[in-house]
Design a protein around this motif. Structure first.
Motif, PDB file in Angstrom:
ATOM      1  N   GLN A  51       0.811  -1.219   0.000  1.00 44.18           N
ATOM      2  CA  GLN A  51       0.000   0.000   0.000  1.00 44.18           C
ATOM      3  C   GLN A  51       0.844   1.270   0.000  1.00 44.18           C
ATOM      4  N   CYS A  96     -10.634  -0.196   3.771  1.00 42.27           N
ATOM      5  CA  CYS A  96      -9.224  -0.354   3.411  1.00 42.27           C
ATOM      6  C   CYS A  96      -8.677   1.020   3.058  1.00 42.27           C
ATOM      7  N   LEU A  97      -7.454   1.321   3.497  1.00 36.87           N
ATOM      8  CA  LEU A  97      -6.875   2.639   3.211  1.00 36.87           C
ATOM      9  C   LEU A  97      -6.683   2.868   1.712  1.00 36.87           C
ATOM     10  N   HIS A 138      -7.262  -9.685   6.095  1.00 36.60           N
ATOM     11  CA  HIS A 138      -7.299  -8.577   5.127  1.00 36.60           C
ATOM     12  C   HIS A 138      -5.874  -8.150   4.741  1.00 36.60           C
ATOM     13  N   GLU A 139      -5.020  -7.981   5.756  1.00 35.65           N
ATOM     14  CA  GLU A 139      -3.648  -7.540   5.475  1.00 35.65           C
ATOM     15  C   GLU A 139      -2.874  -8.638   4.743  1.00 35.65           C
ATOM     16  N   HIS A 142      -3.535  -8.548   1.082  1.00 31.25           N
ATOM     17  CA  HIS A 142      -2.766  -7.528   0.353  1.00 31.25           C
ATOM     18  C   HIS A 142      -1.471  -8.108  -0.222  1.00 31.25           C
TER      19      HIS A 142
END
Ligand code: NI
Length: 180
Positions: A51, A96-97, A138-139, A142
């Protein structure tokens, strides 16, 4: 050390294959610090290196959520693997960012156990349930290039793309004005 801009979807950098961390050196600690600063700047619960456009296999999680004291540093997960997930599922909205102001209902296991290396290269395991399990998974997603939009159908995906592309355009022209 520095707050870095979070990469917003659609951006190919979020889909890059990630590479294992082999040396736990100052460079890796600098990446960790950038992740910490950028996560806190955006009030996130976790953030992955992709990210920030960095393809090393690392994500971090906010300390309280990870079961530490509030004043502890965020927990680093280097080269993480998901070793166990529960049959029992949970279903709630996820943000999510890399998808500002977008929330999507995602079904996830209720519990998850992750194995990872800390910043010194030592392996540890962390098991979480509910929100922590959701955050860990979630992470971890990524690092495999999997994103929130992969949980929705094509119509909703197009809507999200329009919204975020418009947002990016607005930010670009605002900074142009600012610079001028
Ligand atoms: Ni995310």
């Amino acid at each position: 050390m520095a707050v870095r801009p979070v990469v917003v979807w659609p951006d190919d950098r979020l889909r890059q294959p990630s590479v294992a961390i082999e040396r736990f050196d100052a460079d890796v600690r600098a990446l960790y610090q950038d992740l910490v600063d950028s996560m806190y700047a955006e009030n996130g619960l976790g953030i992955a290196a992709l990210q920030l456009g960095d393809n090393r296999r690392m994500f971090i999680v906010e300390p309280e959520l990870a079961g530490r004291a509030k004043t502890d540093p965020p927990v680093a997960f280097c080269n993480p693997e998901v070793v166990e997930t529960s049959e029992e599922q949970q279903d709630s909205e996820e943000g999510c960012l890399s998808f500002p102001d977008i929330y999507i209902k995602v079904k996830r296991p209720m519990r998850a156990k992750v194995r990872a290396q800390d910043l010194a290269g030592n392996w540890f395991e962390l098991e979480g349930s509910a929100l922590l399990a959701r955050c860990l998974l979630h992470e971890y997603d990524h690092l495999t290039g999997k994103l929130l939009v992969d949980f929705v159908g094509p119509l909703k995906r197009t809507m999200i793309k329009k919204k975020l592309t418009k947002l990016k355009g607005a930010e670009a022209s605002a900074s142009e004005l600012g610079d001028g």
